[in-house]
Design a protein around this motif. Structure first.
Motif, PDB file in Angstrom:
ATOM      1  N   ARG A  98       0.826  -1.208   0.000  1.00  0.00           N
ATOM      2  CA  ARG A  98       0.000   0.000   0.000  1.00  0.00           C
ATOM      3  C   ARG A  98       0.861   1.260   0.000  1.00  0.00           C
ATOM      4  O   ARG A  98       0.606   2.215  -0.734  1.00  0.00           O
ATOM      5  N   TYR A  99       1.897   1.267   0.809  1.00  0.00           N
ATOM      6  CA  TYR A  99       2.813   2.403   0.888  1.00  0.00           C
ATOM      7  C   TYR A  99       3.544   2.589  -0.444  1.00  0.00           C
ATOM      8  O   TYR A  99       3.650   3.700  -0.962  1.00  0.00           O
ATOM      9  N   GLU A 100       4.033   1.471  -0.994  1.00  0.00           N
ATOM     10  CA  GLU A 100       4.758   1.541  -2.260  1.00  0.00           C
ATOM     11  C   GLU A 100       3.857   2.010  -3.394  1.00  0.00           C
ATOM     12  O   GLU A 100       4.299   2.745  -4.275  1.00  0.00           O
ATOM     13  N   THR A 101       2.592   1.609  -3.368  1.00  0.00           N
ATOM     14  CA  THR A 101       1.635   2.056  -4.373  1.00  0.00           C
ATOM     15  C   THR A 101       1.448   3.572  -4.286  1.00  0.00           C
ATOM     16  O   THR A 101       1.444   4.269  -5.308  1.00  0.00           O
ATOM     17  N   ALA A 102       1.316   4.083  -3.079  1.00  0.00           N
ATOM     18  CA  ALA A 102       1.172   5.528  -2.883  1.00  0.00           C
ATOM     19  C   ALA A 102       2.434   6.259  -3.319  1.00  0.00           C
ATOM     20  O   ALA A 102       2.373   7.304  -3.977  1.00  0.00           O
ATOM     21  N   GLU A 103       3.570   5.699  -2.971  1.00  0.00           N
ATOM     22  CA  GLU A 103       4.847   6.304  -3.339  1.00  0.00           C
ATOM     23  C   GLU A 103       5.008   6.351  -4.862  1.00  0.00           C
ATOM     24  O   GLU A 103       5.437   7.367  -5.422  1.00  0.00           O
ATOM     25  N   ASN A 104       4.631   5.273  -5.533  1.00  0.00           N
ATOM     26  CA  ASN A 104       4.704   5.226  -6.992  1.00  0.00           C
ATOM     27  C   ASN A 104       3.742   6.232  -7.614  1.00  0.00           C
ATOM     28  O   ASN A 104       4.084   6.903  -8.589  1.00  0.00           O
ATOM     29  N   ALA A 105       2.539   6.343  -7.060  1.00  0.00           N
ATOM     30  CA  ALA A 105       1.547   7.290  -7.580  1.00  0.00           C
ATOM     31  C   ALA A 105       2.078   8.717  -7.489  1.00  0.00           C
ATOM     32  O   ALA A 105       1.950   9.500  -8.436  1.00  0.00           O
ATOM     33  N   VAL A 106       2.680   9.063  -6.366  1.00  0.00           N
ATOM     34  CA  VAL A 106       3.249  10.403  -6.189  1.00  0.00           C
ATOM     35  C   VAL A 106       4.353  10.642  -7.213  1.00  0.00           C
ATOM     36  O   VAL A 106       4.403  11.699  -7.862  1.00  0.00           O
TER      37      VAL A 106
END
Length: 76
Positions: free
Chosen positions: A46-54
């Protein structure tokens, strides 16, 4: 370039600036959500997904900035 085409470019530039503002707002919200995740979720999918989106939104913002700059140069 004639005035009619300059006017169209100015309208496109204005639209891109509005899109940029909206995208930056979404990026800022996602970044804040990521930064406020508990430590237990850092490193999670979940964190990595958010980081990638940013990161992808930052890349899109750079592309929009480049497009705006190119339009300004074309209409000069």
């Amino acid at each position: 370039m004639n005035n009619a085409r300059r006017k169209i470019l100015a309208e496109i530039e204005e639209s891109l600036n509005e899109i940029r503002e909206r995208l930056e707002s979404v990026k800022d919200e996602e970044e804040e959500a990521k930064d406020n995740m508990p430590e237990s979720l850092q490193g999670s999918e979940r964190y990595e997904t958010a980081e990638n989106a940013v990161s992808e939104m930052e890349s899109a913002l750079d592309s929009i900035d480049e497009a705006i700059s190119s339009i300004e140069e074309a209409s000069a």
